[in-house]
Write an enzyme that holds these catalytic residues in place. Structure first.
Site, PDB file in Angstrom:
ATOM      1  N   SER A   1       0.852  -1.184   0.000  1.00  0.00           N
ATOM      2  CA  SER A   1       0.000   0.000   0.000  1.00  0.00           C
ATOM      3  C   SER A   1       0.885   1.230   0.000  1.00  0.00           C
ATOM      4  O   SER A   1       2.039   1.180   0.442  1.00  0.00           O
ATOM      5  CB  SER A   1      -0.881   0.018   1.259  1.00  0.00           C
TER       6      SER A   1
ATOM      7  N   TYR B   1      -2.448   0.809  10.486  1.00  0.00           N
ATOM      8  CA  TYR B   1      -2.285   0.270   9.130  1.00  0.00           C
ATOM      9  C   TYR B   1      -0.884   0.568   8.605  1.00  0.00           C
ATOM     10  O   TYR B   1      -0.252  -0.284   7.971  1.00  0.00           O
ATOM     11  CB  TYR B   1      -3.353   0.872   8.215  1.00  0.00           C
TER      12      TYR B   1
END
Length: 249
Positions: free
Chosen positions: A136, A149
């Site tokens: 990501s 995250y």
């Protein structure tokens, strides 16, 4: 041993995983699809002529059973797409929900380790294996509300880079693909089913699609054996970093 090269895709019941399964099937791979949602998984597998096997990457027994099926039924693994992952919440560090953090670490980091470790002998044995991990933009850039995250995806990035170093001299390539905004169920999961909050993420923007990322997976997987695509950062035209997005009025 299966006559066609075999690709294993985790988190394959929807989104980037399902799209990657389709793209790899179109590229000539027999795809083994793993995910927890058996009904959705079976639908996708049927559509691509692949093999559906239940998989929970946070459960070692589930991973072991999954890999045993690959080994016994197909006898090979040429490509592994570590796609299972996700975010939960957008809390500050001061208000961190440690259960959410634990889930993110378990699925993104430890899940990737479990599956990769278990399939490495088959990948090496293929003579031209590949590990493609979906990271990501959050693996490259810390941002407000992203701490849990960020920590998980920074961990995935470190894992991918170390694996690349450790496999030098072995016939296995390692790639990390880091997408920005992709319109899938990702935000719906992150905001725990709040559809309005999830939809707002994409307001006024044309985000990447699951198919955009899957096409990149297919491209990486089909490069010649001597070519290793180490890292790819892919963003929508209207996104220049994790939190900088141009939105049409």
């Amino acid at each position: 041993m299966h006559p066609h090269p075999v690709a294993v895709v985790t988190g394959a019941s929807s989104g980037i995983g399902a799209a990657s399964a389709r793209a790899l099937s179109d590229a000539g791979y027999h795809v083994v699809l793993g995910a927890r949602r058996a009904d959705k998984l079976a639908e996708v597998a049927s559509a691509v002529g692949g093999t559906a096997v239940a998989l929970d990457v946070t459960d070692q027994a589930s991973v072991d059973a999954f890999v045993a099926r690959v080994r016994e039924d197909l006898g090979r693994c040429d490509v592994l797409v570590n796609n299972a992952g996700g975010a939960l919440g957008a809390d500050s560090v001061a208000e961190a929900n440690l259960d959410d953090w634990q889930w993110m670490y378990d699925v993104n980091v430890l899940g990737t380790v479990r599956v990769t470790q278990a399939l490495l002998p088959l990948l090496i044995g293929s003579g031209d294996g590949q590990v493609i991990t979906i990271g990501s933009v959050a693996a490259r850039e810390a941002y407000e509300g992203g701490a849990g995250y960020n920590a998980a995806k920074f961990g995935v990035a470190a894992l991918s880079r170390v694996l690349r170093i450790e496999l030098l001299g072995q016939p296995v390539r390692v790639c990390e693909i880091d997408p920005g905004m992709v319109e899938t169920e990702f935000s719906l999961v992150r905001f725990k089913g709040d559809a309005q909050k999830a939809a707002a993420v994409y307001d006024g923007v044309t985000p990447l699609s699951a198919e955009d990322v899957a096409e990149t997976v297919r491209w990486v997987a089909t490069r010649p054996a001597h070519v290793n695509i180490d890292q790819i950062l892919m963003l929508a035209r209207d996104q220049s970093s994790a939190k900088v997005v141009h939105r049409q009025a």
